[in-house]
Scaffold this motif. Sequence first.
Motif, PDB file in Angstrom:
ATOM      1  N   ASN A  64     -37.526  64.789  18.743  1.00 41.18           N
ATOM      2  CA  ASN A  64     -36.678  64.685  17.556  1.00 41.18           C
ATOM      3  C   ASN A  64     -36.026  63.312  17.471  1.00 41.18           C
ATOM      4  O   ASN A  64     -35.804  62.648  18.494  1.00 41.18           O
ATOM      5  CB  ASN A  64     -35.588  65.767  17.580  1.00 41.18           C
ATOM      6  CG  ASN A  64     -36.170  67.166  17.563  1.00 41.18           C
ATOM      7  OD1 ASN A  64     -37.109  67.439  16.820  1.00 41.18           O
ATOM      8  ND2 ASN A  64     -35.629  68.055  18.385  1.00 41.18           N
ATOM      9  N   VAL A  65     -35.718  62.901  16.253  1.00 43.98           N
ATOM     10  CA  VAL A  65     -35.046  61.619  16.017  1.00 43.98           C
ATOM     11  C   VAL A  65     -33.721  61.888  15.315  1.00 43.98           C
ATOM     12  O   VAL A  65     -33.674  62.638  14.337  1.00 43.98           O
ATOM     13  CB  VAL A  65     -35.920  60.680  15.157  1.00 43.98           C
ATOM     14  CG1 VAL A  65     -35.204  59.346  14.930  1.00 43.98           C
ATOM     15  CG2 VAL A  65     -37.274  60.442  15.823  1.00 43.98           C
ATOM     16  N   ASN A  66     -32.653  61.289  15.829  1.00 45.23           N
ATOM     17  CA  ASN A  66     -31.317  61.491  15.269  1.00 45.23           C
ATOM     18  C   ASN A  66     -30.857  60.222  14.551  1.00 45.23           C
ATOM     19  O   ASN A  66     -31.027  59.113  15.056  1.00 45.23           O
ATOM     20  CB  ASN A  66     -30.323  61.841  16.387  1.00 45.23           C
ATOM     21  CG  ASN A  66     -28.906  61.944  15.869  1.00 45.23           C
ATOM     22  OD1 ASN A  66     -28.645  62.620  14.891  1.00 45.23           O
ATOM     23  ND2 ASN A  66     -27.991  61.253  16.521  1.00 45.23           N
ATOM     24  N   LYS A 194     -30.821  60.642   4.750  1.00 43.36           N
ATOM     25  CA  LYS A 194     -32.163  60.856   4.202  1.00 43.36           C
ATOM     26  C   LYS A 194     -32.866  59.519   3.967  1.00 43.36           C
ATOM     27  O   LYS A 194     -34.023  59.325   4.341  1.00 43.36           O
ATOM     28  CB  LYS A 194     -32.066  61.646   2.896  1.00 43.36           C
ATOM     29  CG  LYS A 194     -33.395  61.819   2.161  1.00 43.36           C
ATOM     30  CD  LYS A 194     -33.198  62.616   0.887  1.00 43.36           C
ATOM     31  CE  LYS A 194     -34.450  62.587   0.024  1.00 43.36           C
ATOM     32  NZ  LYS A 194     -35.635  63.107   0.714  1.00 43.36           N
ATOM     33  N   SER A 195     -32.165  58.586   3.360  1.00 43.50           N
ATOM     34  CA  SER A 195     -32.742  57.278   3.071  1.00 43.50           C
ATOM     35  C   SER A 195     -33.100  56.546   4.362  1.00 43.50           C
ATOM     36  O   SER A 195     -34.158  55.924   4.473  1.00 43.50           O
ATOM     37  CB  SER A 195     -31.763  56.447   2.243  1.00 43.50           C
ATOM     38  OG  SER A 195     -32.228  55.133   2.078  1.00 43.50           O
ATOM     39  N   LEU A 196     -32.199  56.632   5.353  1.00 43.23           N
ATOM     40  CA  LEU A 196     -32.423  55.962   6.628  1.00 43.23           C
ATOM     41  C   LEU A 196     -33.661  56.526   7.321  1.00 43.23           C
ATOM     42  O   LEU A 196     -34.503  55.770   7.833  1.00 43.23           O
ATOM     43  CB  LEU A 196     -31.191  56.136   7.524  1.00 43.23           C
ATOM     44  CG  LEU A 196     -31.165  55.367   8.841  1.00 43.23           C
ATOM     45  CD1 LEU A 196     -31.243  53.873   8.611  1.00 43.23           C
ATOM     46  CD2 LEU A 196     -29.903  55.710   9.620  1.00 43.23           C
ATOM     47  N   ALA A 197     -33.795  57.846   7.317  1.00 42.27           N
ATOM     48  CA  ALA A 197     -34.949  58.485   7.962  1.00 42.27           C
ATOM     49  C   ALA A 197     -36.247  58.053   7.297  1.00 42.27           C
ATOM     50  O   ALA A 197     -37.227  57.710   7.983  1.00 42.27           O
ATOM     51  CB  ALA A 197     -34.797  60.001   7.913  1.00 42.27           C
ATOM     52  N   GLU A 198     -36.276  58.074   5.974  1.00 40.51           N
ATOM     53  CA  GLU A 198     -37.493  57.705   5.251  1.00 40.51           C
ATOM     54  C   GLU A 198     -37.829  56.229   5.440  1.00 40.51           C
ATOM     55  O   GLU A 198     -38.990  55.860   5.632  1.00 40.51           O
ATOM     56  CB  GLU A 198     -37.326  58.022   3.765  1.00 40.51           C
ATOM     57  CG  GLU A 198     -37.246  59.515   3.464  1.00 40.51           C
ATOM     58  CD  GLU A 198     -36.888  59.809   2.016  1.00 40.51           C
ATOM     59  OE1 GLU A 198     -37.037  60.970   1.609  1.00 40.51           O
ATOM     60  OE2 GLU A 198     -36.460  58.875   1.296  1.00 40.51           O
TER      61      GLU A 198
END
Length: 754
Positions: A64-66, A194-198
């Motif tokens: 997983n990535v946090n 959300k933006s950071l993950a994408e």
Amino acid sequence: MRHKVSERIREKPYQILRTCRDKGKDDISFPTRLARFIIHRKKLIESIFFISCAVSMFAMLFVNVNYDLTEYLPKDAQTNIGLDVMREEFGYPGTARVMIKDVSLYEAKQYKDKLEAVDGVDQILWCDSTANIYSGEDFINEDDIDDYYKDRCAVMDITFDEEDDSPRTSGAIDEMRAITGDRGYFVGMAVQNKSLAETVESESNRILVIAVIMIFLILCISTTSWTEPVLFMLVMGVAVMLNRGTNIFVGTLSFLTNNVAVVLQLATSMDYSIFLLDAFTKERDKGKTDEEAMIAAIEEAIRSIFASSMTTVVGFLALVTMTFSVGFDMGLVLAKGILVSLITVIFFMPAVLLKFSKWNDKTKHRSFLPDFKNFSKWIYRMRYVILIITLLVTPGAYVAQGMTDFRYGNNAIGAAEGTQIYQDDQKIIEIFGRSNMMLAIYPNTSPVAEKAMSDEIEDLSYVKSVTSLPDTLPDGVPEEFLPYSMTSELHTEKASRMLIYIKTKAESPRAFECTDEIRNILKRYYPEASYLVGETPSTQDIKEAIVSDNARVNALSLAGVFLVVMFSFRSIVTPILILVPIEMAIFYNMAMPYIRGDTLIYMGYIIVSSIQLGATVDYSILLTNNYMGARKRLPNKEACIEAVSLSCTSILTSGSIITFAGYIIYMISSTAAIGDLGHLIGRGGLFSVILVLTVLPSLLVLFDRFIVGDGWKRTANYLKNRYVDQRSIWKARWNGNKEKRFRKRKLGKTEGTL
């Protein structure tokens, strides 16, 4: 007869070892036994590595990535405790803010109803809760609604059913964007995560591909065979795969670690493959067979590879001690990556190299790099000038590195300048001003105290709005008369919650002052079990934790590397000389943001100090080793020239890889924390290469008497002789003064005694 022959063939792998034992030669060194085992069991080792790679490819899917830095706060941090209380009592829903432009009040109400009906949205706060928007705009006092509707723009505060990083919340944001279209501007932690993950996910693949291509081109230039770069990339690819697969034991990685670990592993451990190939080539040139040359190469290279890797591992492991535990997973993953690379080079590469040796011979080409003899002579001639310049510049760099403006929190990472969220935020601020939300959590003991506290906070000049149950209840109506669904958002049996919006940035000195004032008011009314949470309080706790980590992490990494080098060279002076140019490079690297007027994310500052030390100290070790080897047969001048000439190719190759890798991350990543980290790594690698090739040779020649030969004995003898000489001087002075005093007393003169 056939049986005996087969038995002899089966015994052949251990024939030499058994023969030695039969003759009583039990003193075969461990590297020799290990090298023979690796060669004779190479097929089994190959199979183990290929199976491990297949398992790792599968295991990678479950890591997983946090993206939320607050999860790395120390457990005793007030924000962390407050978030735990809020999760237990109220849950921890995600939040966002949306502005819809060019709409009437009635149209904005329709948008609100549509957005509120989206799956995953809990509630939306807008001015329709305090004003009847159906009465017509002419009958509504604009001052009552200007926090939510102004200049035909409506801004709404959204609360989701689940947390910021929940897939359900992410899906809700996508659906809301589809509803608002070009009219919508979205900000807030849920949107930011959300933006950071994408962004990170899409950019990480580009970074890796370009970094691999760039590293491959550097290897093509620095090697003398077209297939050698393919060999190196294959071996390192296996090491990277194994490291990523074993991250499943770590569980959850920070997005920083996940994004830069692969590139850093490639950049910092490529040297080990080069060491082994160089040693193998030298042994083959002596006329040995491939297997004999490989055994000798492993014996020769294992010590230098082990010493080189240990300094890097120690530098990375210092990050594990950070109380802000994002350093724990980064230090652990990077150190593990170096160990995995070490194991892969020692065990897997010999088998692959034996298969590649014929291809390497067939595809040989001339070296594209010069012999660096003229450069080495120039370095020796300019040694005193170089030392004087660095002595003048370094104190200023040391001071400047601590004067940089830093940022610490989530907002500095996910909503940095250049991102879509930053642009949307600027649009909203332009019309409605800033709105920084915080949540006060406190015991549900006294409605009277809660009302008084709410009024006091609301009267503060920088407070935009306050939402608490006493303010929400109509006068004279008890809480019990209202349905639980209405009161449960602000009250439970044990705890109360208050929403506070202030007119500041999420991270600024003014925001910290306002937060401290509100926290003091909260503690005055509720001295125990009261907490203030939100982006600004979290940033304050992050700042406190990470700043306290800085001195400890730097000291531990420096001490660890010093000890490894000291025992490797058996000298006290040598590790000092080795570390001086690297520490100077760190000072110069960290001073550059201040000189350029840049704002730096502090997390990158503390992490890169350890990474740069661990990753580039190998350059100093290599040059020092070459100098000491040459010094056994040459005077210091010729030894210095030869050492620089021999070291240039390896240092420039390794340094170019880490420099280009860092700058690729910096140029591609739009995430501020990752971009800053890459910039610091790339620039740090460049400074380390320059200073190791210029300053270190000057220091080696200057302190030649302390490092040549047995370092321990030389240093001890020097100190002993210095002590004896000094003692003799003081003794002679004492005896001379004693004689003078005797003469004066004899003459009856008492003045002038010591």
